[in-house]
Design an enzyme around this catalytic site. Structure first.
Site, PDB file in Angstrom:
ATOM      1  N   GLU A  58       4.210  -5.242  -1.672  1.00 58.30           N
ATOM      2  CA  GLU A  58       3.694  -4.624  -0.450  1.00 58.30           C
ATOM      3  C   GLU A  58       3.693  -5.661   0.674  1.00 58.30           C
ATOM      4  O   GLU A  58       3.189  -6.774   0.506  1.00 58.30           O
ATOM      5  CB  GLU A  58       2.277  -4.096  -0.687  1.00 58.30           C
ATOM      6  CG  GLU A  58       1.512  -3.696   0.559  1.00 58.30           C
ATOM      7  CD  GLU A  58       2.209  -2.625   1.385  1.00 58.30           C
ATOM      8  OE1 GLU A  58       2.184  -2.740   2.625  1.00 58.30           O
ATOM      9  OE2 GLU A  58       2.817  -1.696   0.797  1.00 58.30           O
ATOM     10  N   ARG A 208      -4.298  12.366  16.037  1.00 52.40           N
ATOM     11  CA  ARG A 208      -5.032  12.473  14.769  1.00 52.40           C
ATOM     12  C   ARG A 208      -6.466  12.053  15.029  1.00 52.40           C
ATOM     13  O   ARG A 208      -6.733  10.966  15.553  1.00 52.40           O
ATOM     14  CB  ARG A 208      -4.389  11.609  13.691  1.00 52.40           C
ATOM     15  CG  ARG A 208      -2.944  11.988  13.400  1.00 52.40           C
ATOM     16  CD  ARG A 208      -2.401  11.250  12.190  1.00 52.40           C
ATOM     17  NE  ARG A 208      -2.985  11.750  10.964  1.00 52.40           N
ATOM     18  CZ  ARG A 208      -2.425  12.690  10.190  1.00 52.40           C
ATOM     19  NH1 ARG A 208      -1.275  13.208  10.534  1.00 52.40           N
ATOM     20  NH2 ARG A 208      -3.012  13.083   9.099  1.00 52.40           N
ATOM     21  N   ASP A 326       9.228   9.276   1.255  1.00 48.22           N
ATOM     22  CA  ASP A 326       9.708   9.278   2.640  1.00 48.22           C
ATOM     23  C   ASP A 326      10.921   8.395   2.860  1.00 48.22           C
ATOM     24  O   ASP A 326      11.625   8.553   3.859  1.00 48.22           O
ATOM     25  CB  ASP A 326       8.589   8.825   3.581  1.00 48.22           C
ATOM     26  CG  ASP A 326       7.595   9.940   3.889  1.00 48.22           C
ATOM     27  OD1 ASP A 326       7.846  11.082   3.487  1.00 48.22           O
ATOM     28  OD2 ASP A 326       6.571   9.653   4.527  1.00 48.22           O
TER      29      ASP A 326
END
Length: 473
Positions: A58, A208, A326
């Site tokens: 990550e 959002r 994705d």
């Protein structure tokens, strides 16, 4: 030090035991997953349960508490329950009792589909609304004991033939298989495609927002949004708004889709803070409920919506780099299936690779994964884009036709709720959730069952690929 292992303060989680009836690969593989999102964590968990050694790389220095509400429909919740996460899902999620689709001007309900117990009964699994950060922590806690999660490990290059990933620090991480789960701005996708391949702007952006529900409960017009526990879609010209409760009804989540008119559509981010005055200007003329909700928003976050065309293949020609979620099939939020598709991908990969008994099977198994997932993921991409067209009609003949179709489906759903029989063919209805066939395909899907079915039909042929070690006479 550039590469670090990340250990959460509390990694307790429900222990599901082994998946796949206790089956684990007789040939364990070293697998690297690039990306620690929902899809990457799910892939790591499933592959580790299938007997493999998994490392997640990550790029972020820490796992951040980001995002807002997401929807866990039955096709993903059945997997989470199977993984032993029922208790956490019940604690963190909210079950919407219905989907209500409304007009932008007057809040008129033109579409209605029952959720709640009706979803459980129809598909054998629940529908939940969850905060993405809670969802991510739940999957992190499940995966972390079974794999090595390394943060601050930005992948600078990939060698798909070895395969290996070179970090920004210069360290080279080798593997038997690399899984690209690095999102819509994927680096690994460019290796599969064969060159630069950037996401393209859709022309839409979304505000959002999370509002404490205690504020809604103080207003007679807003209180029903909390008490009725519906998922609501307000449709309007060139935009729509989605609202629902999350975090045990302590927060109200809003996604407010609107035209991206500032010329920055190529920026894809969750955390661009914008001035509330611009939001108020866009939604001027929308109904009183929307105006009151907007008055409770000090400064929204704006998310630029990017998209990609479907790929012809998710697999590098060398067969040892494969994409997931994705990175290969990004979903626009109009059907709320992005996280579900990534988690389904992960489940299929884990199930198939639990059968692995020789390294020669790696490439056939990743092609099996693609064959099982490609058509479904691509169809869901198309379905998501269709809702954008449906929701954003300007007032006029097309909007009136859409609303008429939705009302017919609502009346039929109300008849069924009264115990009467359905009298309407709903295929192709403008309310895609009312289309029983389409919802059955979407929500009735079981990723593990599909993988098991594939193995029963094709596994024997795959086993025949294993090189013999028998010495001839």
């Amino acid at each position: 030090m550039d590469a670090q292992e990340s250990k959460p303060a509390n990694s307790a989680h429900d222990d599901p035991g082994h998946l796949y009836g206790g089956r684990q690969a007789s040939q364990p593989l070293d697998i690297v997953v690039i990306g620690c999102g929902l899809g990457g964590l799910s892939a790591a968990y499933c592959l580790a349960q299938g007997g493999h050694k998994v490392t997640i790389l990550e790029s972020a220095a820490a796992i951040a508490d980001v995002g807002a509400g997401i929807q866990a429909s039955p096709n993903v919740s059945r997997l989470l329950l199977r993984w032993g996460l029922r208790k956490r899902l019940e604690e963190l999620g909210v079950k919407p009792q219905a989907l209500s689709i409304r007009r932008w001007t007057n809040d008129e309900v033109v579409g209605w589909t029952p959720f709640g117990d009706a979803i459980d009964k129809e598909y054998g699994a629940p529908y939940y609304h969850v905060h993405r950060a809670d969802f991510h922590r739940m999957l992190y806690a499940a995966a972390e004991p079974h794999c090595n999660i390394r943060v601050n490990c930005r992948v600078a290059a990939v060698d798909p033939s070895k395969p290996s990933a070179t970090l920004a620090s210069g360290e080279v991480v080798h593997a038997d298989l690399i899984i690209g789960a690095d999102g819509v701005k994927s680096l690994t996708r460019e290796y599969v495609v064969g060159g630069p391949d950037k996401p393209k702007p859709t022309g839409d952006a979304a505000y959002r927002v999370l509002i404490p529900t205690e504020k809604l409960l103080q207003d007679d017009d807003l209180r029903p949004l909390v008490e009725k526990t519906e998922s609501i879609i307000w449709m309007g010209p060139k935009g729509h708004i989605v609202g629902y409760n999350i975090r045990a009804k302590k927060e109200y989540n809003l996604v407010m889709v609107h035209p991206d008119d500032d010329g920055q559509g190529n920026i894809e981010s969750w955390d661009v803070e914008v001035n509330a005055s611009k939001m108020k200007e866009y939604y001027e003329g929308w109904n009183t409920t929307i105006q009151k909700l907007i008055d409770l928003i000090p400064s929204p976050l704006e998310w630029k919506l990017s998209d990609r065309d479907p790929l012809s293949s998710w697999i590098h020609p060398d067969g040892k780099l494969v994409l997931l979620g994705d990175s290969c099939h990004p979903m626009l939020p109009y059907r709320a299936q992005g996280s579900a598709m990534a988690i389904e991908d992960a489940a299929v990969l884990g199930n198939l690779f639990s059968h692995c008994s020789h390294r020669s099977q790696i490439t056939p198994l990743v092609y099996a994964y693609q064959s099982l997932r490609y058509e479904r993921a691509t169809a869901t991409q198309i379905s998501s884009s269709l809702n954008r067209f449906i929701f954003h009609h300007p007032d006029g003949p097309e909007q009136e036709k859409r609303d008429r179709e939705m009302r017919e489906a609502m009346e039929d759903a109300e008849r069924v709720a009264r115990g009467e029989k359905s009298t309407l063919a709903l295929a192709g209805n403008a309310n895609q959730w009312a289309d029983k066939k389409k919802s059955g395909i979407q929500f009735g899907y079981d990723a593990d069952a599909e993988a098991e079915k594939w193995w029963l039909e094709h596994g024997e042929g795959l086993m025949a690929l294993i090189p013999t070690t028998e010495v001839p006479n």
